[in-house]
Motif scaffolding. Structure first.
Motif, PDB file in Angstrom:
ATOM      1  N   ASN A 317       0.822  -1.210   0.000  1.00 52.17           N
ATOM      2  CA  ASN A 317       0.000   0.000   0.000  1.00 52.17           C
ATOM      3  C   ASN A 317       0.856   1.262   0.000  1.00 52.17           C
ATOM      4  OD1 ASN A 317      -2.742  -0.777  -0.183  1.00 52.17           O
ATOM      5  ND2 ASN A 317      -2.722  -1.477   1.939  1.00 52.17           N
ATOM      6  N   GLU A 318       2.025   1.189   0.599  1.00 50.46           N
ATOM      7  CA  GLU A 318       2.940   2.323   0.579  1.00 50.46           C
ATOM      8  C   GLU A 318       3.494   2.537  -0.828  1.00 50.46           C
ATOM      9  OE1 GLU A 318       5.199   5.547   1.465  1.00 50.46           O
ATOM     10  OE2 GLU A 318       3.650   4.628   2.703  1.00 50.46           O
ATOM     11  N   TYR A 319       3.833   1.452  -1.500  1.00 47.57           N
ATOM     12  CA  TYR A 319       4.375   1.539  -2.861  1.00 47.57           C
ATOM     13  C   TYR A 319       3.297   1.958  -3.866  1.00 47.57           C
ATOM     14  CZ  TYR A 319       6.831   0.137  -7.143  1.00 47.57           C
ATOM     15  OH  TYR A 319       7.427   0.127  -8.389  1.00 47.57           O
ATOM     16  N   ALA A 320       2.080   1.484  -3.690  1.00 45.09           N
ATOM     17  CA  ALA A 320       0.943   1.799  -4.572  1.00 45.09           C
ATOM     18  C   ALA A 320       1.251   1.434  -6.018  1.00 45.09           C
ATOM     19  CB  ALA A 320       0.562   3.276  -4.448  1.00 45.09           C
ATOM     20  N   ALA A 339      -5.476  -1.177  -0.720  1.00 44.40           N
ATOM     21  CA  ALA A 339      -6.062   0.165  -0.816  1.00 44.40           C
ATOM     22  C   ALA A 339      -5.520   0.932  -2.013  1.00 44.40           C
ATOM     23  CB  ALA A 339      -5.776   0.950   0.468  1.00 44.40           C
ATOM     24  N   ASN A 340      -4.275   0.642  -2.392  1.00 40.86           N
ATOM     25  CA  ASN A 340      -3.617   1.436  -3.424  1.00 40.86           C
ATOM     26  C   ASN A 340      -3.035   0.534  -4.510  1.00 40.86           C
ATOM     27  OD1 ASN A 340      -4.061   3.751  -1.763  1.00 40.86           O
ATOM     28  ND2 ASN A 340      -2.202   3.277  -0.626  1.00 40.86           N
ATOM     29  N   GLY A 369       3.186   5.703  -7.931  1.00 42.99           N
ATOM     30  CA  GLY A 369       2.498   5.938  -6.666  1.00 42.99           C
ATOM     31  C   GLY A 369       1.182   6.668  -6.793  1.00 42.99           C
ATOM     32  N   SER A 371      -1.559   5.635  -7.844  1.00 46.02           N
ATOM     33  CA  SER A 371      -2.746   4.830  -7.560  1.00 46.02           C
ATOM     34  C   SER A 371      -3.275   5.088  -6.147  1.00 46.02           C
ATOM     35  CB  SER A 371      -2.470   3.334  -7.761  1.00 46.02           C
ATOM     36  OG  SER A 371      -1.541   2.842  -6.822  1.00 46.02           O
ATOM     37  N   LYS A 372      -2.556   5.883  -5.367  1.00 46.31           N
ATOM     38  CA  LYS A 372      -3.083   6.317  -4.063  1.00 46.31           C
ATOM     39  C   LYS A 372      -4.256   7.283  -4.244  1.00 46.31           C
ATOM     40  CE  LYS A 372       1.268   5.784  -1.519  1.00 46.31           C
ATOM     41  NZ  LYS A 372       2.396   6.469  -0.850  1.00 46.31           N
ATOM     42  N   SER A 373      -4.314   7.936  -5.404  1.00 45.18           N
ATOM     43  CA  SER A 373      -5.353   8.955  -5.587  1.00 45.18           C
ATOM     44  C   SER A 373      -6.043   8.909  -6.949  1.00 45.18           C
ATOM     45  CB  SER A 373      -4.759  10.355  -5.384  1.00 45.18           C
ATOM     46  OG  SER A 373      -3.632  10.558  -6.227  1.00 45.18           O
TER      47      SER A 373
END
Length: 427
Positions: A317-320, A339-340, A369, A371-373
């Motif tokens: 999830n940190e890497y997304a 999540a990401n 990254g 894909s976090k948003s």
């Protein structure tokens, strides 16, 4: 690939760093080309095409005769494959259509939302080290389903001043309205400002290298929307002892061969699997035609061992990741809790290549990254939602005082008056 064991969480950011240049290294070049295209139009396009692509063009527009000739040169077997993929992509994206949403919020107050197609869209199709005709499917098919009136496609020409036959065939098959022989920053600038030949569009779609990605971001400063910042490809696989090492290695290499700035990562709870995958990569990479590109990407990539799946999920999830493959016994843990990620591929028999080509999902996905948003491209990417409301006499009587009180509290007297006048006439 570098092997890393039980990295400390404070080091994750550095370990998971993408092998990309910073925007500052690229932005000056992008700005210079944008300014030139804005001032000189087609002349600027011809100049940069000669400089970057090594070809002096006489025309930018691909004629219908050129498209027909190119289409005739595509093998029938490949045409059938492209048509099959197109059908699956149409099925999946057509299912994303939604009906009008309508509701009465207060008696006499009706509100609804309807979707309308973006009228003019621009599709950027990379054509450098690999002519991505599959991306034409991923962008033109949903654009047509959405009902976009004008679908403009830009792709860089080869040294002979031509676009790949497969790209032109797929563009014709999918209803692209105009195709232009232009790539790179200058293509994005042309669709942003419009030139004598290339029309301005309202939204630009498609992946590209780091320069194209920054160019798309700059386009937003001039009022042109973009799908997302989609740069060099990336893949993260999470796997345990239930995974097959040869499959995992093949998936990692499938993304590594995209380009030297691609990145692939394996996160595993099995040290043995990491060793086996490493050995498989060494063997499989030798037979790849794009060995040099894949090798450079592998040098930027990692094999990471962690002690349990909870740590693995936190790291992922940190890497997304853009692409996320799950090959674990408890796949539901990742499917339910990720999540990401841009797109998720589940199980030993779901290669990322399926999503790239023919399963039906879209392969234009957020990288680096984002894909976090950001979501990947879907049918909604080619539409915008318009809200409507209709208020009756009864409705304005019901909510009028609420509007008056709120407008007065904000000090906007004219807003209040617009309601007060109507209420007086009704009382």
């Amino acid at each position: 690939m570098k092997k890393i064991y039980n990295p400390d969480k404070k080091d994750w950011s550095e370990i998971l760093k993408r092998p990309t240049q910073t925007v500052e290294n690229i932005e000056a070049t992008v700005n210079e080309i944008f300014n030139d295209v804005q001032r000189r139009g087609d002349k600027s396009i011809f100049k940069y095409t000669a400089f970057f692509d090594g070809v002096n063009l006489e025309d930018l527009l691909v004629t219908s005769e050129e498209i027909n000739r190119a289409s005739n040169l595509v093998p029938q077997e490949l045409k059938i494959a492209i048509q099959t993929a197109k059908g699956n992509i149409e099925t999946f994206h057509s299912a994303q259509k939604t009906e009008r949403v309508s509701v009465t919020t207060t008696k006499g107050v009706q509100c609804w939302q309807e979707k309308r197609p973006i009228q003019k869209v621009g599709l950027y199709i990379p054509g450098g080290t690999a002519p991505l005709f599959s991306t034409v499917l991923m962008l033109a098919v949903p654009a047509n389903i959405a009902g976009c009136n004008e679908i403009v496609l830009c792709s860089p020409p080869n040294k002979e001043g031509k676009i790949a036959n497969e790209i032109l065939y797929t563009a014709q098959l999918c209803g692209v309205t105009k195709v232009f022989k232009v790539g790179g920053i200058q293509a994005i600038a042309a669709m942003t400002f419009g030139t004598e030949t290339i029309p301005q569009v309202y939204k630009i779609f498609g992946p590209g290298n780091q320069y194209v990605t920054v160019a798309k971001q700059l386009a937003t400063k001039y009022g042109v929307a973009i799908d997302m910042p989609a740069g060099p490809s990336e893949l993260l696989v999470v796997a345990d002892d239930t995974a097959k090492a040869s499959y995992v290695a093949s998936d990692l290499l499938s993304q590594a061969e995209h380009g030297a700035d691609s990145q692939v990562i394996l996160v595993s709870t099995s040290k043995q699997l990491i060793d086996d995958v490493s050995s498989e990569i060494e063997q499989q990479i030798k037979s790849l035609p794009r060995l040099d590109l894949a090798q450079k990407a592998i040098e930027n990539s990692k094999l990471i061992y962690v002690e349990n799946h909870a740590i693995a999920l936190d790291m992922i999830n940190e890497y997304a990741p853009e692409h996320f493959i799950v090959c674990t016994e408890n796949e539901d843990f990742y499917v339910d809790n990720i999540a990401n990620a841009g797109s998720v591929f589940i199980g030993n028999y779901t290669p990322e290549s399926a999503g790239d080509y023919a399963s039906g999902t879209n392969h234009t996905l957020p990288t680096n990254g984002f894909s976090k948003s950001y979501s990947g491209v879907n049918l909604d990417s080619f539409t915008k939602s318009i809200t409507f409301q209709k208020i009756s006499k009864e409705g304005i009587l019901n909510i009028g005082n609420t509007i008056e009180l709120m407008a007065e509290a904000e000090g906007l007297q004219a807003h209040k008056n617009a309601v007060t006048l109507r209420l007086k006439d009704l009382q």
